[in-house]
Design a protein around this motif. Structure first.
Motif, PDB file in Angstrom:
ATOM      1  N   ARG A  64      30.848  50.979  38.325  1.00 19.76           N
ATOM      2  CA  ARG A  64      31.638  49.432  39.410  1.00 19.76           C
ATOM      3  C   ARG A  64      31.554  49.020  37.496  1.00 19.76           C
ATOM      4  O   ARG A  64      32.610  48.077  37.208  1.00 19.76           O
ATOM      5  CB  ARG A  64      31.091  48.667  40.105  1.00 19.76           C
ATOM      6  CG  ARG A  64      31.421  48.966  41.531  1.00 19.76           C
ATOM      7  CD  ARG A  64      31.058  47.938  42.885  1.00 19.76           C
ATOM      8  NE  ARG A  64      31.806  46.738  42.415  1.00 19.76           N
ATOM      9  CZ  ARG A  64      30.835  45.597  43.367  1.00 19.76           C
ATOM     10  NH1 ARG A  64      30.009  45.957  44.196  1.00 19.76           N
ATOM     11  NH2 ARG A  64      31.736  44.534  43.359  1.00 19.76           N
ATOM     12  N   LEU A  70      33.509  45.476  38.350  1.00 18.58           N
ATOM     13  CA  LEU A  70      32.874  44.334  39.320  1.00 18.58           C
ATOM     14  C   LEU A  70      33.254  42.640  38.267  1.00 18.58           C
ATOM     15  O   LEU A  70      33.173  42.710  37.610  1.00 18.58           O
ATOM     16  CB  LEU A  70      31.167  44.344  38.858  1.00 18.58           C
ATOM     17  CG  LEU A  70      30.467  43.458  39.219  1.00 18.58           C
ATOM     18  CD1 LEU A  70      30.269  43.530  40.466  1.00 18.58           C
ATOM     19  CD2 LEU A  70      28.796  43.943  38.810  1.00 18.58           C
ATOM     20  N   ASN A  72      32.461  39.716  40.292  1.00 26.15           N
ATOM     21  CA  ASN A  72      32.420  38.467  41.107  1.00 26.15           C
ATOM     22  C   ASN A  72      30.961  38.232  40.931  1.00 26.15           C
ATOM     23  O   ASN A  72      30.219  38.812  40.638  1.00 26.15           O
ATOM     24  CB  ASN A  72      32.547  38.447  42.772  1.00 26.15           C
ATOM     25  CG  ASN A  72      32.627  37.560  43.094  1.00 26.15           C
ATOM     26  OD1 ASN A  72      31.948  36.218  42.792  1.00 26.15           O
ATOM     27  ND2 ASN A  72      32.903  37.134  44.378  1.00 26.15           N
ATOM     28  N   ASP A  74      28.587  36.382  41.986  1.00 28.03           N
ATOM     29  CA  ASP A  74      28.041  36.487  43.597  1.00 28.03           C
ATOM     30  C   ASP A  74      28.096  38.385  43.862  1.00 28.03           C
ATOM     31  O   ASP A  74      26.476  38.015  44.154  1.00 28.03           O
ATOM     32  CB  ASP A  74      29.133  35.757  45.163  1.00 28.03           C
ATOM     33  CG  ASP A  74      28.871  34.342  44.829  1.00 28.03           C
ATOM     34  OD1 ASP A  74      28.181  33.655  43.812  1.00 28.03           O
ATOM     35  OD2 ASP A  74      29.783  33.405  44.981  1.00 28.03           O
ATOM     36  N   ASP A  75      28.666  38.762  43.666  1.00 28.54           N
ATOM     37  CA  ASP A  75      28.391  40.186  43.729  1.00 28.54           C
ATOM     38  C   ASP A  75      27.637  40.714  42.757  1.00 28.54           C
ATOM     39  O   ASP A  75      26.634  41.773  43.029  1.00 28.54           O
ATOM     40  CB  ASP A  75      29.663  41.466  43.317  1.00 28.54           C
ATOM     41  CG  ASP A  75      30.642  40.559  44.860  1.00 28.54           C
ATOM     42  OD1 ASP A  75      30.399  39.648  46.102  1.00 28.54           O
ATOM     43  OD2 ASP A  75      31.433  40.924  44.942  1.00 28.54           O
ATOM     44  N   ALA A  76      27.775  40.525  41.735  1.00 28.96           N
ATOM     45  CA  ALA A  76      26.484  40.759  41.132  1.00 28.96           C
ATOM     46  C   ALA A  76      25.077  40.197  40.501  1.00 28.96           C
ATOM     47  O   ALA A  76      24.312  41.312  40.831  1.00 28.96           O
ATOM     48  CB  ALA A  76      27.025  40.511  39.388  1.00 28.96           C
ATOM     49  N   GLY A  78      23.748  39.551  43.811  1.00 29.33           N
ATOM     50  CA  GLY A  78      23.999  40.294  45.558  1.00 29.33           C
ATOM     51  C   GLY A  78      23.488  41.819  44.398  1.00 29.33           C
ATOM     52  O   GLY A  78      22.423  42.117  45.036  1.00 29.33           O
ATOM     53  N   LEU A  79      23.905  42.311  43.802  1.00 31.15           N
ATOM     54  CA  LEU A  79      23.213  43.839  43.208  1.00 31.15           C
ATOM     55  C   LEU A  79      22.552  43.281  42.716  1.00 31.15           C
ATOM     56  O   LEU A  79      21.100  44.877  42.887  1.00 31.15           O
ATOM     57  CB  LEU A  79      24.695  43.997  42.375  1.00 31.15           C
ATOM     58  CG  LEU A  79      25.865  44.478  42.868  1.00 31.15           C
ATOM     59  CD1 LEU A  79      26.874  45.441  42.244  1.00 31.15           C
ATOM     60  CD2 LEU A  79      25.862  45.397  44.332  1.00 31.15           C
ATOM     61  N   ARG A  82      19.142  43.053  44.876  1.00 33.62           N
ATOM     62  CA  ARG A  82      18.571  44.650  46.029  1.00 33.62           C
ATOM     63  C   ARG A  82      18.104  45.419  44.607  1.00 33.62           C
ATOM     64  O   ARG A  82      17.000  46.324  45.046  1.00 33.62           O
ATOM     65  CB  ARG A  82      20.441  44.548  45.823  1.00 33.62           C
ATOM     66  CG  ARG A  82      19.765  46.320  47.306  1.00 33.62           C
ATOM     67  CD  ARG A  82      21.175  46.441  48.408  1.00 33.62           C
ATOM     68  NE  ARG A  82      20.580  47.806  48.681  1.00 33.62           N
ATOM     69  CZ  ARG A  82      22.005  48.163  49.074  1.00 33.62           C
ATOM     70  NH1 ARG A  82      23.083  48.355  48.574  1.00 33.62           N
ATOM     71  NH2 ARG A  82      21.481  49.353  49.540  1.00 33.62           N
TER      72      ARG A  82
END
Length: 165
Positions: A64, A70, A72, A74-76, A78-79, A82
């Motif tokens: 990604r 990638l 967003n 918020d997605d980044a 979250g990644l 994690r």
């Protein structure tokens, strides 16, 4: 939660822990118990089939970041979260790729905060991460902080060259 669901949960607990006891129940209760346990088993199996291994997750993150899909924040984040909580921790290369992707989205102050969070978690920055940090400070018109990171790079013994500028 209705009384049927409550009695089903109680019944499931009872049968899981006291299966050696023989009692007689109404046939309808056995029907609900069989439906409940069958649904639980199907849900558990489907979750088990969809579990992503750490290597698959990191490959997905790398893909990604490289393909620039990638987009967003918020997605980044979250990644990143994690990755930060994985055991063992991913390599600095994986973190650098994600930080670079976030910087490309022009969220420079976020990158600075994430690098600080990495350091607080015990991940020492390498020359590439420090380069990303320098670029973020410069994009925020804080060239003075960029020069302080350059001094840190030199103090750590990294040799600046044309690849790290």
């Amino acid at each position: 939660m209705g009384t049927i669901a409550k009695s089903t949960n109680s019944l499931a607990f009872f049968f899981n822990h006291y299966s050696h006891v023989r009692l007689s129940f109404h046939p309808q209760i056995f029907y609900y118990y069989r439906c409940f346990t069958a649904t639980s088993a199907q849900t558990t199996n489907s979750r088990r089939d969809n579990v992503e291994t750490p290597n698959q997750f990191l490959k997905s993150v790398r893909d990604r970041c490289r393909s620039r899909t990638l987009r967003n924040l918020d997605d980044a984040l979250g990644l990143f979260d994690r990755m930060l909580h994985m055991h063992p921790l991913p390599s600095r290369v994986d973190f650098t790729q994600l930080l670079t992707a976030i910087a490309r989205m022009k969220h420079h102050s976020t990158v600075i905060s994430l690098i600080k969070e990495m350091e607080l978690s015990g991940i020492a920055p390498d020359a590439y991460i420090l380069n990303v940090l320098t670029n973020c400070f410069c994009h925020l018109n804080r060239v003075d902080f960029g020069f302080s990171i350059l001094a840190r790079i030199l103090k750590l013994g990294f040799q600046p060259d044309s690849d790290n500028s």
